[in-house]
Design an enzyme around this catalytic site. Structure first.
Site, mmCIF file in Angstrom:
data_model
loop_
_atom_site.group_PDB
_atom_site.id
_atom_site.type_symbol
_atom_site.label_atom_id
_atom_site.label_comp_id
_atom_site.label_asym_id
_atom_site.label_seq_id
_atom_site.Cartn_x
_atom_site.Cartn_y
_atom_site.Cartn_z
ATOM 1 N N CYS A 1 26.843 41.075 99.158
ATOM 2 C CA CYS A 1 25.802 39.479 98.433
ATOM 3 C C CYS A 1 25.876 39.059 97.095
ATOM 4 C CB CYS A 1 24.525 40.374 99.259
ATOM 5 S SG CYS A 1 22.816 38.994 99.146
ATOM 6 N N LEU A 2 25.985 38.307 96.995
ATOM 7 C CA LEU A 2 25.580 37.331 95.857
ATOM 8 C C LEU A 2 24.590 37.900 95.312
ATOM 9 C CD1 LEU A 2 26.766 33.029 96.668
ATOM 10 C CD2 LEU A 2 28.116 36.067 96.164
ATOM 11 N N HIS B 1 18.864 37.403 104.843
ATOM 12 C CA HIS B 1 17.721 36.698 104.371
ATOM 13 C C HIS B 1 16.434 35.927 104.557
ATOM 14 C CE1 HIS B 1 20.055 37.706 100.572
ATOM 15 N NE2 HIS B 1 21.391 37.559 101.167
ATOM 16 N N GLN C 1 17.694 32.601 97.855
ATOM 17 C CA GLN C 1 18.335 32.973 96.895
ATOM 18 C C GLN C 1 19.044 31.971 95.546
ATOM 19 O OE1 GLN C 1 21.668 34.245 99.542
ATOM 20 N NE2 GLN C 1 22.140 36.054 98.187
ATOM 21 N N GLY D 1 28.118 32.025 102.163
ATOM 22 C CA GLY D 1 26.795 31.480 102.662
ATOM 23 C C GLY D 1 26.207 32.004 100.944
ATOM 24 N N HIS E 1 24.169 37.538 108.099
ATOM 25 C CA HIS E 1 23.075 38.096 107.218
ATOM 26 C C HIS E 1 22.603 37.180 105.812
ATOM 27 C CE1 HIS E 1 24.379 40.018 102.913
ATOM 28 N NE2 HIS E 1 24.435 38.839 102.016
ATOM 29 N N GLU E 2 23.094 36.090 106.995
ATOM 30 C CA GLU E 2 21.916 34.724 105.858
ATOM 31 C C GLU E 2 20.943 34.725 106.583
ATOM 32 O OE1 GLU E 2 22.537 33.878 103.745
ATOM 33 O OE2 GLU E 2 24.773 34.669 103.214
#
Length: 220
Positions: A132-133, A178, A86, A81, A174-175
């Site tokens: 997480c990216l 953000h 991001q 995701g 999670h997304e």
């Protein structure tokens, strides 16, 4: 959110795109095949700590291009995701290509999502590792509910309802975090947060080098 390579449950070849079942879908999402790689922001950058703005204009080539770029950027980074902030865009939008715990693959995007964690009588809290990216090289155990529903819009302004269970429910939560200016680090104790930042410091360069190699292999 990072992909999880070891997934529990039986293998299921079904795919759901934008919440709807399809017979098949390419391993590299169609959107990613059209996109360009963008730089992924890293925890500590201002844009990751601020709530994102609602998308108010739909159906534009610019919005479609952003989604395509986010898909390719997520694919190159081995993600499940990716939220718009991001890649440096403060809009309430994320993309995903994530399995649930039964092996069903979920692919799509959602704009201006509102998260419903479903009836508390039918869900449970699960502790599992999460990466997480934007926190490259680190993963920590984070409690999340095992069921979630995201209600929002697609890029043309049409209503969407995306239901998730298991790991995909974790991805939706999670997304959405953000988009409110939070990373999973904000859900950790002080000690665990310090450990995650140490892991990131140790592993970040290797992760970034791996992403660069994958982008180069794709000619991007």
């Amino acid at each position: 959110m990072t992909d999880r390579h070891e997934r529990p449950g039986p293998v299921d070849r079904r795919v759901r795109v934008q919440g709807r079942p399809v017979d098949s879908y390419p391993a590299v999402p169609t959107e990613a095949q059209r996109g360009s790689v963008r730089r992924i922001t890293v925890v500590g950058e201002e844009i990751l700590g601020q709530p994102c703005r609602d998308v108010t204009e739909f159906g534009s080539p610019w919005l479609s291009s952003l989604i395509d770029d986010m898909f390719l950027t997520m694919y190159v980074a081995d993600g499940a995701g990716l939220a718009a902030n991001q890649v440096g865009v403060d809009l309430r939008l994320f993309v995903y290509d994530c399995p649930d715990d039964h092996g069903v693959r979920h692919v799509g995007h959602i704009i201006n999502p509102v998260l419903d964690l479903t009836d508390p009588r039918s869900r449970r809290l699960v502790d599992d590792f999460e990466g997480c990216l934007s926190v490259p090289g680190a993963a920590m155990v984070v409690p999340r509910t095992d069921r979630a529903v995201a209600r929002g819009l697609d890029k043309d302004g049409r209503p969407l309802v995306i239901e998730g269970a298991g790991y995909f429910a974790r991805c939706l939560q999670h997304e959405t975090d953000h988009l409110f200016g939070h990373t999973y680090l904000d859900r950790l104790s002080g000690g665990d947060r310090k450990d995650a930042l140490r892991e990131m410091a140790d592993g970040r360069e290797d992760v970034l080098a791996r992403r660069a190699r994958k982008a180069a292999e794709l000619g991007r």
